[in-house]
Design an enzyme around this catalytic site. Structure first.
Site, PDB file in Angstrom:
ATOM      1  N   GLN A  75       0.841  -1.188   0.000  1.00 21.12           N
ATOM      2  CA  GLN A  75       0.000   0.000   0.000  1.00 21.12           C
ATOM      3  C   GLN A  75       0.882   1.245   0.000  1.00 21.12           C
ATOM      4  O   GLN A  75       1.778   1.384   0.832  1.00 21.12           O
ATOM      5  CB  GLN A  75      -0.929   0.040   1.207  1.00 21.12           C
ATOM      6  N   TYR A  77      -6.270  10.607   4.760  1.00 18.28           N
ATOM      7  CA  TYR A  77      -4.895  10.854   4.356  1.00 18.28           C
ATOM      8  C   TYR A  77      -4.901  11.658   3.054  1.00 18.28           C
ATOM      9  O   TYR A  77      -5.958  11.995   2.530  1.00 18.28           O
ATOM     10  CB  TYR A  77      -4.128   9.536   4.254  1.00 18.28           C
ATOM     11  N   ARG A  88      -7.915  -5.714  12.282  1.00 15.40           N
ATOM     12  CA  ARG A  88      -7.653  -6.025  13.688  1.00 15.40           C
ATOM     13  C   ARG A  88      -7.808  -7.507  14.054  1.00 15.40           C
ATOM     14  O   ARG A  88      -7.031  -8.009  14.883  1.00 15.40           O
ATOM     15  CB  ARG A  88      -8.536  -5.138  14.578  1.00 15.40           C
TER      16      ARG A  88
END
Length: 368
Positions: free
Chosen positions: A100, A169, A319
């Protein structure tokens, strides 16, 4: 009918199942963004645990784009040998991995970068004396930085790349009216606000070719005042698909904004899982490239339903794999009980303390 454990292909990327480890900041890179043995161990454990595709944590394409400590970097050729060691280890374990690529923009850490924070525009409510509005030259340099980082990813043996345009972002900031109030060709209409994405995609394709898998992580909505709307996000998705993006991972929310952040807490019922599923259903009707859904998925039965009904093509989680890197092997074995993740975000707190992102409840939980 689609199933979770069938082999599929994204572009030329062959995957053993429909489970993806969504990009997760590990906090295990060196201070300069290099690969460490600890980071390689995490990736190999995920590959051995049955994940069909691993997406690395957000990797900054230029030094001024670093968001947090011990974040993986993609900004220099000097990082390629370590990255290659990581991809070779994942491949040897039977896994697939893509990188990424990201820039934190307004959420970059000036303390870590030592550079002035770049902003899409100087929004009054978000004013900060240390923020500098990006010039057209800055935007051109950003597109070049993404292309160069993609070239490094390919040279290091990654199976593809993902462009991070979610969670507030920098590229997400370009799309959002809450952050983008520019008066030039990169501001105003959603066509203009997504122009930087086309610049980056074209630059990457010139560098790595048309056949190299390229994914984008995109917000379905920002869930903040004056943020990116669902309608505008759908328009962006159409542009991305037309420009040659091979799959979209759908997320939502902006970091540091409270209840509707991307990593929500308190996911203790089936109704609270897959919190972008309704938007995903709309996206799936509108675009004809593979759709990946992330956001609070914890139950095998729900993942199976989302894929079988055609609402999404792939299931992405973050997670749960911090606590259970072998979760997919467990589900494949027939133990379909819910992921053990408590969704309390304590794992992120450990990362901020410099000890790496790890599940604090992992060793006190019953073993399977």
């Amino acid at each position: 009918m689609k199933t979770l454990f069938e082999q599929t292909t994204i572009k030329q990327l062959n995957l053993s199942n429909r489970f993806i480890r969504s990009a997760t900041w590990e906090g295990l890179a060196s201070t300069e963004g290099g690969v460490t043995s600890e980071l390689i161990e995490v990736m190999v454990e995920l590959a051995k645990g049955g994940v069909g595709l691993i997406i690395t944590g957000h990797s900054y394409v230029s030094r001024d784009g670093q968001a947090g400590p011990n974040q993986l970097g993609a900004y220099s050729d000097s990082l390629i040998p370590g990255l290659k060691e990581m991809t070779e280890a994942v491949h040897a374990a039977g896994g697939r991995i893509i990188m990424q690529l990201a820039h934190a923009g307004r959420f970059a850490s000036q303390q870590l970068t030592g550079q002035t924070v770049l902003a899409v525009s100087l929004v009054k409510d978000l004013a900060n004396t240390s923020v500098r509005e990006m010039t057209l030259e800055d935007i051109q340099e950003l597109a070049e930085a993404y292309a160069e980082a993609a070239e490094r990813a390919k040279a290091a043996g990654f199976d593809g790349i993902q462009i991070h345009s979610a969670h507030g972002y920098l590229l997400s900031q370009f799309l959002s009216p809450a952050f983008n109030q520019r008066q030039d060709e990169y501001g105003g209409s959603i066509y203009n606000r997504s122009r930087i994405h086309l610049d980056i995609i074209q630059g990457i394709r010139r560098t790595v070719g048309q056949d190299y898998p390229m994914l984008v992580k995109l917000n379905c909505q920002d869930f903040i005042e004056n943020g990116l709307s669902l309608d505008d996000s759908l328009q962006v998705a159409h542009r991305l698909a037309k420009a040659g993006v091979d799959a979209i991972e759908l997320s939502g929310g902006v970091i540091k904004t409270g209840r509707l952040e991307p990593s929500r807490t308190g996911i203790n019922s089936l109704e609270k899982e897959a919190y972008f599923r309704n938007e995903a259903r709309i996206f799936k009707r509108e675009i004809d490239i593979p759709l990946i859904l992330v956001g609070g998925i914890r139950s095998y039965e729900l993942a199976e339903k989302l894929v079988e009904t055609g609402d999404v093509d792939y299931i992405s989680m973050c997670r749960p794999f911090i606590m259970e890197p072998g979760l997919i092997n467990r589900w494949a074995s027939g133990d379909h009980s819910k992921a053990l993740c408590k969704s309390d975000n304590s794992c992120l707190e450990s990362g901020r303390k410099g000890t790496g992102v790890r599940c604090l409840a992992k060793y006190s939980s019953p073993k399977r």
